[in-house]
Scaffold this motif. Structure first.
Motif, PDB file in Angstrom:
ATOM      1  N   HIS A 186       0.837  -1.217   0.000  1.00 27.12           N
ATOM      2  CA  HIS A 186       0.000   0.000   0.000  1.00 27.12           C
ATOM      3  C   HIS A 186       0.867   1.260   0.000  1.00 27.12           C
ATOM      4  CE1 HIS A 186      -3.814  -2.149   0.562  1.00 27.12           C
ATOM      5  NE2 HIS A 186      -2.968  -3.083   0.974  1.00 27.12           N
ATOM      6  N   LEU A 187       1.923   1.248   0.831  1.00 25.90           N
ATOM      7  CA  LEU A 187       2.882   2.364   0.805  1.00 25.90           C
ATOM      8  C   LEU A 187       3.546   2.400  -0.574  1.00 25.90           C
ATOM      9  CD1 LEU A 187       4.305   4.616   2.382  1.00 25.90           C
ATOM     10  CD2 LEU A 187       5.932   2.899   3.234  1.00 25.90           C
ATOM     11  N   GLY A 188       3.846   1.212  -1.089  1.00 30.35           N
ATOM     12  CA  GLY A 188       4.352   1.096  -2.464  1.00 30.35           C
ATOM     13  C   GLY A 188       5.510   2.042  -2.729  1.00 30.35           C
ATOM     14  N   GLU A 189       5.380   2.825  -3.809  1.00 37.06           N
ATOM     15  CA  GLU A 189       6.441   3.752  -4.218  1.00 37.06           C
ATOM     16  C   GLU A 189       6.120   5.180  -3.778  1.00 37.06           C
ATOM     17  OE1 GLU A 189       5.314   1.192  -6.519  1.00 37.06           O
ATOM     18  OE2 GLU A 189       7.011   0.148  -5.609  1.00 37.06           O
ATOM     19  N   ALA A 190       5.290   5.315  -2.743  1.00 40.56           N
ATOM     20  CA  ALA A 190       4.834   6.641  -2.307  1.00 40.56           C
ATOM     21  C   ALA A 190       5.995   7.592  -2.018  1.00 40.56           C
ATOM     22  CB  ALA A 190       3.945   6.503  -1.063  1.00 40.56           C
ATOM     23  N   ILE A 191       7.027   7.085  -1.366  1.00 41.74           N
ATOM     24  CA  ILE A 191       8.120   7.976  -0.943  1.00 41.74           C
ATOM     25  C   ILE A 191       8.882   8.513  -2.160  1.00 41.74           C
ATOM     26  CG2 ILE A 191      10.357   7.954   0.271  1.00 41.74           C
ATOM     27  CD1 ILE A 191       8.897   6.266   2.461  1.00 41.74           C
ATOM     28  N   GLU A 192       9.197   7.624  -3.085  1.00 41.94           N
ATOM     29  CA  GLU A 192       9.907   8.035  -4.305  1.00 41.94           C
ATOM     30  C   GLU A 192       9.079   9.044  -5.118  1.00 41.94           C
ATOM     31  OE1 GLU A 192      10.556   4.654  -6.848  1.00 41.94           O
ATOM     32  OE2 GLU A 192      11.232   5.912  -8.513  1.00 41.94           O
ATOM     33  N   ILE A 193       7.806   8.735  -5.297  1.00 42.83           N
ATOM     34  CA  ILE A 193       6.951   9.609  -6.115  1.00 42.83           C
ATOM     35  C   ILE A 193       6.764  10.964  -5.431  1.00 42.83           C
ATOM     36  CG2 ILE A 193       4.653   9.890  -7.141  1.00 42.83           C
ATOM     37  CD1 ILE A 193       4.477   6.766  -7.214  1.00 42.83           C
ATOM     38  N   SER A 194       6.550  10.923  -4.124  1.00 45.75           N
ATOM     39  CA  SER A 194       6.342  12.158  -3.369  1.00 45.75           C
ATOM     40  C   SER A 194       7.543  13.090  -3.512  1.00 45.75           C
ATOM     41  CB  SER A 194       6.113  11.813  -1.900  1.00 45.75           C
ATOM     42  OG  SER A 194       6.215  12.956  -1.090  1.00 45.75           O
ATOM     43  N   LYS A 195       8.742  12.517  -3.397  1.00 45.95           N
ATOM     44  CA  LYS A 195       9.946  13.351  -3.475  1.00 45.95           C
ATOM     45  C   LYS A 195      10.135  13.919  -4.880  1.00 45.95           C
ATOM     46  CE  LYS A 195      12.853  10.513  -1.174  1.00 45.95           C
ATOM     47  NZ  LYS A 195      13.998  10.053  -0.360  1.00 45.95           N
ATOM     48  N   GLU A 196       9.939  13.085  -5.872  1.00 44.91           N
ATOM     49  CA  GLU A 196      10.133  13.505  -7.269  1.00 44.91           C
ATOM     50  C   GLU A 196       9.115  14.577  -7.674  1.00 44.91           C
ATOM     51  OE1 GLU A 196      12.347  12.108  -9.590  1.00 44.91           O
ATOM     52  OE2 GLU A 196      11.518  13.166 -11.351  1.00 44.91           O
TER      53      GLU A 196
END
Ligand code: ZN
Length: 219
Positions: free
Chosen positions: A51-61
């Motif tokens: 569910h967290l998935g790629e949230a951190i990468e996408i959020s930063k980008e």
């Protein structure tokens, strides 16, 4: 408004030129390219990796804040994301609509084992339509309260069983929620959550509710 099913529990809602992502485990679908979307907000129902998935990468980008229960938001903040840490029951306003977190019946912990607060579902109120993303949850009488308080129009419900509701319980959930349309999610991704879509469709239609089965292959 346009609702796209990316796969598993991941959805993109487009409002005009803006997109919001929910539970962005987007690596599940090679056809989905988040870099092409104007993502302005990311929502995560709970901390499990699917569910967290790629949230951190996408959020930063994308410099898009992650809205999540405060403990999970704090973890994302420590990893360099903009965040909006919230809790249950209060509407949060955005320039594309508003959202409120509601309890789900599930657990939540981070990959490093740290406490991530409680698992949630989210109700979005966008252009007069209320969409309930149930996150991961067992069938719970909370859904009767959700109907009474929020009267959602569309429900995105997990149907895969094992970790969440199965098709039979999801059909009961649809009835309790009083929604017009149900979109199944969280099924067939792993062998443990294979679901009988035909049976689900029959059960839902017997309750005079529409089923929209969205195919992640047709984004
Ligand atoms: Zn989970």
């Amino acid at each position: 408004m346009d609702l796209k099913y990316i796969g598993h529990s991941a959805f993109e809602i487009k409002v005009g030129e803006k997109s919001i992502l929910i539970d962005p485990y987007v690596s599940i679908n090679p056809k989905y390219d988040w870099k092409k979307s104007n993502i302005v907000d990311i929502f995560v129902t709970h901390a499990h990796a699917d569910h967290l998935g790629e949230a951190i990468e996408i959020s930063k980008e994308k410099e898009a804040p992650i809205t999540a229960i405060v403990e999970l938001a704090s973890y994302c903040g420590k990893h360099g994301c903009k965040t909006q840490g919230i809790n249950f029951g209060g509407w949060i306003n955005y320039d594309w609509g508003r959202a409120v977190f509601v309890p789900s019946y599930h657990t939540s912990s981070l990959p490093d084992g740290s406490y991530a607060g409680m698992a949630a579902g989210i109700i979005f109120d966008i252009e007069g339509v209320r969409i309930y993303h149930a996150g991961d949850t067992a069938l719970t009488s909370e859904m009767k309260t959700i109907k009474e308080l929020y009267s959602p129009n569309i429900a995105l419900l997990p149907i895969g069983g094992y970790y969440t509701m199965d098709v039979e319980h999801a059909a009961v959930a649809a009835k309790w929620l009083g929604v017009q349309t149900v979109i199944p999610m969280h099924y067939d991704t792993f062998p443990t959550i294979k679901a009988d879509l035909q049976k689900f469709t029959q059960l839902i239609q017997a309750g005079n509710t529409n089923v929209a089965i969205l195919n992640p292959e047709q984004l």
